[in-house]
Design a protein around this motif. Structure first.
Motif, PDB file in Angstrom:
ATOM      1  N   THR A  28      18.212 -42.953  12.813  1.00  0.00           N
ATOM      2  CA  THR A  28      17.028 -43.769  13.040  1.00  0.00           C
ATOM      3  C   THR A  28      15.778 -42.898  13.062  1.00  0.00           C
ATOM      4  N   PHE A  29      14.656 -43.521  12.807  1.00  0.00           N
ATOM      5  CA  PHE A  29      13.376 -42.845  12.944  1.00  0.00           C
ATOM      6  C   PHE A  29      12.985 -42.792  14.410  1.00  0.00           C
ATOM      7  N   SER A  30      12.091 -41.899  14.727  1.00  0.00           N
ATOM      8  CA  SER A  30      11.686 -41.729  16.119  1.00  0.00           C
ATOM      9  C   SER A  30      10.899 -42.923  16.640  1.00  0.00           C
ATOM     10  N   ARG A  31      10.249 -43.641  15.747  1.00  0.00           N
ATOM     11  CA  ARG A  31       9.486 -44.816  16.126  1.00  0.00           C
ATOM     12  C   ARG A  31       9.963 -46.022  15.318  1.00  0.00           C
ATOM     13  N   TYR A  32      10.491 -47.033  15.994  1.00  0.00           N
ATOM     14  CA  TYR A  32      10.835 -48.273  15.332  1.00  0.00           C
ATOM     15  C   TYR A  32      10.865 -49.409  16.339  1.00  0.00           C
ATOM     16  N   VAL A  33      10.911 -50.621  15.820  1.00  0.00           N
ATOM     17  CA  VAL A  33      10.885 -51.830  16.627  1.00  0.00           C
ATOM     18  C   VAL A  33      12.122 -52.673  16.318  1.00  0.00           C
ATOM     19  N   PHE A  47      10.255 -66.074  14.456  1.00  0.00           N
ATOM     20  CA  PHE A  47      10.249 -64.980  15.413  1.00  0.00           C
ATOM     21  C   PHE A  47      10.623 -65.463  16.801  1.00  0.00           C
ATOM     22  N   VAL A  48      11.416 -64.671  17.513  1.00  0.00           N
ATOM     23  CA  VAL A  48      11.802 -64.970  18.882  1.00  0.00           C
ATOM     24  C   VAL A  48      11.252 -63.926  19.848  1.00  0.00           C
ATOM     25  N   ALA A  49      11.576 -62.651  19.606  1.00  0.00           N
ATOM     26  CA  ALA A  49      11.184 -61.586  20.523  1.00  0.00           C
ATOM     27  C   ALA A  49      11.293 -60.250  19.821  1.00  0.00           C
ATOM     28  N   ALA A  50      10.621 -59.237  20.362  1.00  0.00           N
ATOM     29  CA  ALA A  50      10.700 -57.890  19.806  1.00  0.00           C
ATOM     30  C   ALA A  50      10.429 -56.865  20.891  1.00  0.00           C
ATOM     31  N   ILE A  51      10.918 -55.653  20.662  1.00  0.00           N
ATOM     32  CA  ILE A  51      10.718 -54.551  21.592  1.00  0.00           C
ATOM     33  C   ILE A  51      10.684 -53.245  20.811  1.00  0.00           C
ATOM     34  N   ASN A  52       9.778 -52.347  21.185  1.00  0.00           N
ATOM     35  CA  ASN A  52       9.859 -51.016  20.611  1.00  0.00           C
ATOM     36  C   ASN A  52      10.975 -50.256  21.321  1.00  0.00           C
ATOM     37  N   TRP A  53      11.561 -49.260  20.649  1.00  0.00           N
ATOM     38  CA  TRP A  53      12.764 -48.639  21.182  1.00  0.00           C
ATOM     39  C   TRP A  53      12.540 -47.976  22.535  1.00  0.00           C
ATOM     40  N   SER A  54      11.369 -47.448  22.773  1.00  0.00           N
ATOM     41  CA  SER A  54      11.094 -46.827  24.060  1.00  0.00           C
ATOM     42  C   SER A  54      11.008 -47.842  25.185  1.00  0.00           C
ATOM     43  N   TYR A 102       6.764 -49.521  11.755  1.00  0.00           N
ATOM     44  CA  TYR A 102       6.014 -50.615  12.349  1.00  0.00           C
ATOM     45  C   TYR A 102       4.558 -50.602  11.898  1.00  0.00           C
ATOM     46  N   THR A 103       4.088 -51.749  11.410  1.00  0.00           N
ATOM     47  CA  THR A 103       2.705 -51.872  10.974  1.00  0.00           C
ATOM     48  C   THR A 103       1.914 -52.869  11.806  1.00  0.00           C
ATOM     49  N   GLY A 104       2.546 -53.508  12.781  1.00  0.00           N
ATOM     50  CA  GLY A 104       1.871 -54.438  13.657  1.00  0.00           C
ATOM     51  C   GLY A 104       2.287 -55.885  13.511  1.00  0.00           C
ATOM     52  N   SER A 105       2.959 -56.235  12.414  1.00  0.00           N
ATOM     53  CA  SER A 105       3.359 -57.618  12.168  1.00  0.00           C
ATOM     54  C   SER A 105       4.763 -57.879  12.699  1.00  0.00           C
ATOM     55  N   TYR A 106       4.933 -57.712  13.978  1.00  0.00           N
ATOM     56  CA  TYR A 106       6.243 -57.850  14.611  1.00  0.00           C
ATOM     57  C   TYR A 106       6.798 -59.261  14.512  1.00  0.00           C
ATOM     58  N   TYR A 107       5.932 -60.248  14.294  1.00  0.00           N
ATOM     59  CA  TYR A 107       6.310 -61.649  14.250  1.00  0.00           C
ATOM     60  C   TYR A 107       6.771 -62.103  12.870  1.00  0.00           C
ATOM     61  N   SER A 108       6.660 -61.239  11.858  1.00  0.00           N
ATOM     62  CA  SER A 108       6.927 -61.607  10.477  1.00  0.00           C
ATOM     63  C   SER A 108       8.260 -61.048   9.995  1.00  0.00           C
ATOM     64  N   THR A 109       9.046 -61.873   9.308  1.00  0.00           N
ATOM     65  CA  THR A 109      10.303 -61.395   8.740  1.00  0.00           C
ATOM     66  C   THR A 109      10.077 -60.265   7.745  1.00  0.00           C
ATOM     67  N   GLY A 110       8.948 -60.291   7.030  1.00  0.00           N
ATOM     68  CA  GLY A 110       8.655 -59.270   6.048  1.00  0.00           C
ATOM     69  C   GLY A 110       8.404 -57.892   6.633  1.00  0.00           C
ATOM     70  N   GLU A 111       8.197 -57.798   7.932  1.00  0.00           N
ATOM     71  CA  GLU A 111       7.971 -56.526   8.593  1.00  0.00           C
ATOM     72  C   GLU A 111       9.249 -55.697   8.696  1.00  0.00           C
ATOM     73  N   TYR A 112      10.393 -56.344   8.675  1.00  0.00           N
ATOM     74  CA  TYR A 112      11.653 -55.698   9.032  1.00  0.00           C
ATOM     75  C   TYR A 112      12.435 -55.227   7.817  1.00  0.00           C
TER      76      TYR A 112
END
Length: 125
Positions: A28-33, A47-54, A102-112
């Motif tokens: 994994t990368f050091s930064r991901y959601v 979209f339901v929910a999201a969390i950054n790994w930290s 992560y680019t900020g669009s955590y609510y979008s399927t296209g972000e993942y």
């Protein structure tokens, strides 16, 4: 190389609880959601929910805020979706997903970038 495996779906009565699991394997990368989405028959994936790994930031859809949370177990490389006070309208196939850049669009399927296989949650009335 990242892979996601989901488990924990099932049938529950309205007002009950379920916990879904999403285990991450591979490099994994050091930064991901990590995100959770759901899709009911005849509807688009939402979209339901999201969390950054930290764990320093969490995000919730209005429909589930106050009822769902995203615990995580770093040692097990696992993120959960704890669902309480379930309603029939929560019935759907639930998917976990990883956003590797992560680019900020955590609510979008296209972000993942990577998706789990999905697990069915059915809430009876």
């Amino acid at each position: 190389q990242v892979q996601l495996v989901e488990s924990g779906g099932g049938l529950v009565q309205a007002g009950g609880s379920l916990r879904l699991s999403c285990t991450v394997s591979g490099r994994t990368f050091s930064r991901y959601v990590m995100g959770w989405f759901r899709q009911a028959p005849g509807k688009e994936r939402e979209f339901v929910a999201a969390i950054n790994w930290s764990g320093t930031n969490t995000y919730y859809a209005d429909a589930v805020k106050g009822r769902f949370t995203i615990p995580r177990d770093i040692a097990k490389n696992t993120v959960y979706l704890q669902m309480n006070s379930l309603k029939p309208e929560d019935t759907a196939v639930y998917y976990c997903a990883a956003d590797l850049k992560y680019t900020g669009s955590y609510y979008s399927t296209g972000e993942y970038d990577i998706w789990g296989q999905g697990t069915q949650v059915t809430v009876s009335s």
